[in-house]
Design a protein around this motif. Sequence first.
Motif, mmCIF file in Angstrom:
data_model
loop_
_atom_site.group_PDB
_atom_site.id
_atom_site.type_symbol
_atom_site.label_atom_id
_atom_site.label_comp_id
_atom_site.label_asym_id
_atom_site.label_seq_id
_atom_site.Cartn_x
_atom_site.Cartn_y
_atom_site.Cartn_z
ATOM 1 N N ALA A 49 0.821 -1.217 0.000
ATOM 2 C CA ALA A 49 0.000 0.000 0.000
ATOM 3 C C ALA A 49 0.856 1.268 0.000
ATOM 4 O O ALA A 49 1.646 1.445 -0.905
ATOM 5 N N ASN A 50 0.736 2.082 1.037
ATOM 6 C CA ASN A 50 1.391 3.401 0.975
ATOM 7 C C ASN A 50 2.766 3.481 1.621
ATOM 8 O O ASN A 50 3.310 4.570 1.755
ATOM 9 N N LYS A 51 3.299 2.357 2.032
ATOM 10 C CA LYS A 51 4.648 2.407 2.625
ATOM 11 C C LYS A 51 5.669 2.806 1.569
ATOM 12 O O LYS A 51 5.591 2.337 0.431
ATOM 13 N N PRO A 52 6.630 3.640 1.930
ATOM 14 C CA PRO A 52 7.716 3.917 0.991
ATOM 15 C C PRO A 52 8.404 2.608 0.598
ATOM 16 O O PRO A 52 8.484 1.686 1.409
ATOM 17 N N ARG A 53 8.851 2.553 -0.660
ATOM 18 C CA ARG A 53 9.391 1.286 -1.157
ATOM 19 C C ARG A 53 10.532 1.527 -2.137
ATOM 20 O O ARG A 53 10.510 2.481 -2.900
ATOM 21 N N ILE A 54 11.512 0.656 -2.099
ATOM 22 C CA ILE A 54 12.545 0.645 -3.141
ATOM 23 C C ILE A 54 12.511 -0.734 -3.781
ATOM 24 O O ILE A 54 12.496 -1.744 -3.077
ATOM 25 N N ILE A 55 12.456 -0.776 -5.099
ATOM 26 C CA ILE A 55 12.535 -2.062 -5.790
ATOM 27 C C ILE A 55 14.005 -2.369 -6.038
ATOM 28 O O ILE A 55 14.731 -1.565 -6.633
ATOM 29 N N LEU A 56 14.443 -3.518 -5.534
ATOM 30 C CA LEU A 56 15.838 -3.908 -5.725
ATOM 31 C C LEU A 56 15.913 -5.001 -6.787
ATOM 32 O O LEU A 56 15.351 -6.088 -6.611
ATOM 33 N N LEU A 57 16.542 -4.665 -7.899
ATOM 34 C CA LEU A 57 16.694 -5.624 -8.992
ATOM 35 C C LEU A 57 17.922 -6.466 -8.677
ATOM 36 O O LEU A 57 19.049 -6.110 -9.029
ATOM 37 N N ASN A 58 17.690 -7.569 -7.975
ATOM 38 C CA ASN A 58 18.802 -8.391 -7.506
ATOM 39 C C ASN A 58 19.286 -9.334 -8.609
ATOM 40 O O ASN A 58 18.605 -9.546 -9.595
ATOM 41 N N LYS A 59 20.455 -9.903 -8.408
ATOM 42 C CA LYS A 59 21.095 -10.788 -9.389
ATOM 43 C C LYS A 59 21.349 -10.032 -10.698
ATOM 44 O O LYS A 59 21.322 -10.610 -11.783
ATOM 45 N N ALA A 60 21.556 -8.725 -10.571
ATOM 46 C CA ALA A 60 21.824 -7.906 -11.759
ATOM 47 C C ALA A 60 23.104 -8.365 -12.460
ATOM 48 O O ALA A 60 23.280 -8.122 -13.649
ATOM 49 N N ASP A 61 23.959 -9.057 -11.711
ATOM 50 C CA ASP A 61 25.189 -9.589 -12.317
ATOM 51 C C ASP A 61 24.891 -10.626 -13.397
ATOM 52 O O ASP A 61 25.712 -10.885 -14.259
ATOM 53 N N MET A 62 23.702 -11.234 -13.340
ATOM 54 C CA MET A 62 23.345 -12.265 -14.324
ATOM 55 C C MET A 62 22.449 -11.711 -15.433
ATOM 56 O O MET A 62 22.179 -12.391 -16.422
ATOM 57 N N ALA A 63 21.954 -10.492 -15.257
ATOM 58 C CA ALA A 63 20.995 -9.918 -16.209
ATOM 59 C C ALA A 63 21.701 -9.086 -17.276
ATOM 60 O O ALA A 63 22.825 -8.622 -17.069
ATOM 61 N N ASP A 64 21.037 -8.906 -18.384
ATOM 62 C CA ASP A 64 21.531 -8.088 -19.489
ATOM 63 C C ASP A 64 21.604 -6.622 -19.006
ATOM 64 O O ASP A 64 20.573 -6.026 -18.686
ATOM 65 N N PRO A 65 22.812 -6.051 -18.917
ATOM 66 C CA PRO A 65 22.934 -4.727 -18.278
ATOM 67 C C PRO A 65 22.109 -3.623 -18.958
ATOM 68 O O PRO A 65 21.559 -2.763 -18.272
ATOM 69 N N ASP A 66 21.997 -3.678 -20.283
ATOM 70 C CA ASP A 66 21.204 -2.647 -20.976
ATOM 71 C C ASP A 66 19.728 -2.733 -20.593
ATOM 72 O O ASP A 66 19.056 -1.720 -20.392
ATOM 73 N N ILE A 67 19.249 -3.967 -20.500
ATOM 74 C CA ILE A 67 17.827 -4.155 -20.159
ATOM 75 C C ILE A 67 17.590 -3.743 -18.704
ATOM 76 O O ILE A 67 16.567 -3.146 -18.375
ATOM 77 N N THR A 68 18.544 -4.022 -17.840
ATOM 78 C CA THR A 68 18.392 -3.627 -16.429
ATOM 79 C C THR A 68 18.264 -2.106 -16.320
ATOM 80 O O THR A 68 17.433 -1.596 -15.571
ATOM 81 N N LYS A 69 19.089 -1.394 -17.107
ATOM 82 C CA LYS A 69 18.982 0.070 -17.100
ATOM 83 C C LYS A 69 17.577 0.504 -17.519
ATOM 84 O O LYS A 69 16.997 1.431 -16.949
ATOM 85 N N GLN A 70 17.048 -0.170 -18.527
ATOM 86 C CA GLN A 70 15.694 0.162 -18.990
ATOM 87 C C GLN A 70 14.658 -0.085 -17.897
ATOM 88 O O GLN A 70 13.703 0.661 -17.750
#
Length: 281
Positions: A49-70
């Motif tokens: 709901a209204n709690k402040p939140r940060i989405i953490l894109l974890n395992k970014a080391d395994m993801a396509d860096p350009d797509i992660t930026k997007q």
Amino acid sequence: MTIQWFPGHMAKAKREVTEKLKLIDIVFELVDARIPISSRNPLIDEIVANKPRIILLNKADMADPDITKQWVAFFEKQNVLALAIDSQTGTGVKQIVTLTKELLRPKFEKMIAKGIKKPRAMRALIIGIPNVGKSTLINRLAGKHIAKTGDIPGVTKAQQWIKVGKELELLDTPGILWPKFEDEEVGLKLATTGAIKDTILNLQDVAVYALKFLATYYPERLKERYSLVEIPEDIVALFDEIGKKRGCLASGGLIDYDKVAELVLRDIRTEKLGRLSFERP
Ligand code: G4P
């Protein structure tokens, strides 16, 4: 670790997270950078709901860096802070504290304005589906090893706060929620990345999905890994080619499709095809 989620488990998990939310100022929602939508809980917006939140894109080391930026840009457009991290090595993890301070500054300034001289530490909860890296991140933030409680909702221990520097405290048990696995494609993506056990879905189905995806979005890497001149359009022919090249044979010299499926999925999960993202904004 994979749980069979039943309605009772889901209700209990939701209740437990809702209770924990009462104790904290901010939610760190952990998702898999390779599949940031499929690795989210379907009710997360409603629950947090209204709690402040940060989405953490974890395992970014395994993801396509350009797509992660997007993806980071995509979430920010929706006014949600997002940060790419690698909990295993700690890349990006320090920034979590910096961002948290920024996000909570207005709340804490209000506390000071009300005359509270020394405001308490900011309090945070990590929430995510199983296997997304919650324990790894808790240990990384704590700077030590915290025992992992069972991934089964209801298996809890007394909650404690872990100090992260002077200004942040983290609940030592994360909020565990379920993925949207009733959607077939979500299930296939979770299986491809190894978030759910291989016994849950048919391995060949998962490999078919993964190979079709690679043929569409990463054709050059597919060709290179399996020494293919062209990628056959027919999926059985593609299995045959890979099987022949890599010696996945059954008795009588026939291609062993289970072996091909296993090989391809292992290659994907161990980054033999490089850093891959299976979802794009
Ligand atoms: P959970 O508490 O959310 O269930 O997840 P957990 O921390 O146990 O992490 C699940 C797996 O993901 C672990 O692999 C962990 O090492 C890995 N992991 C977590 N964060 C990262 C990251 O940022 N990058 C990479 N590359 N891996 C990460 P595992 O020990 O091999 O466990 P398993 O695969 O045997 O379950």
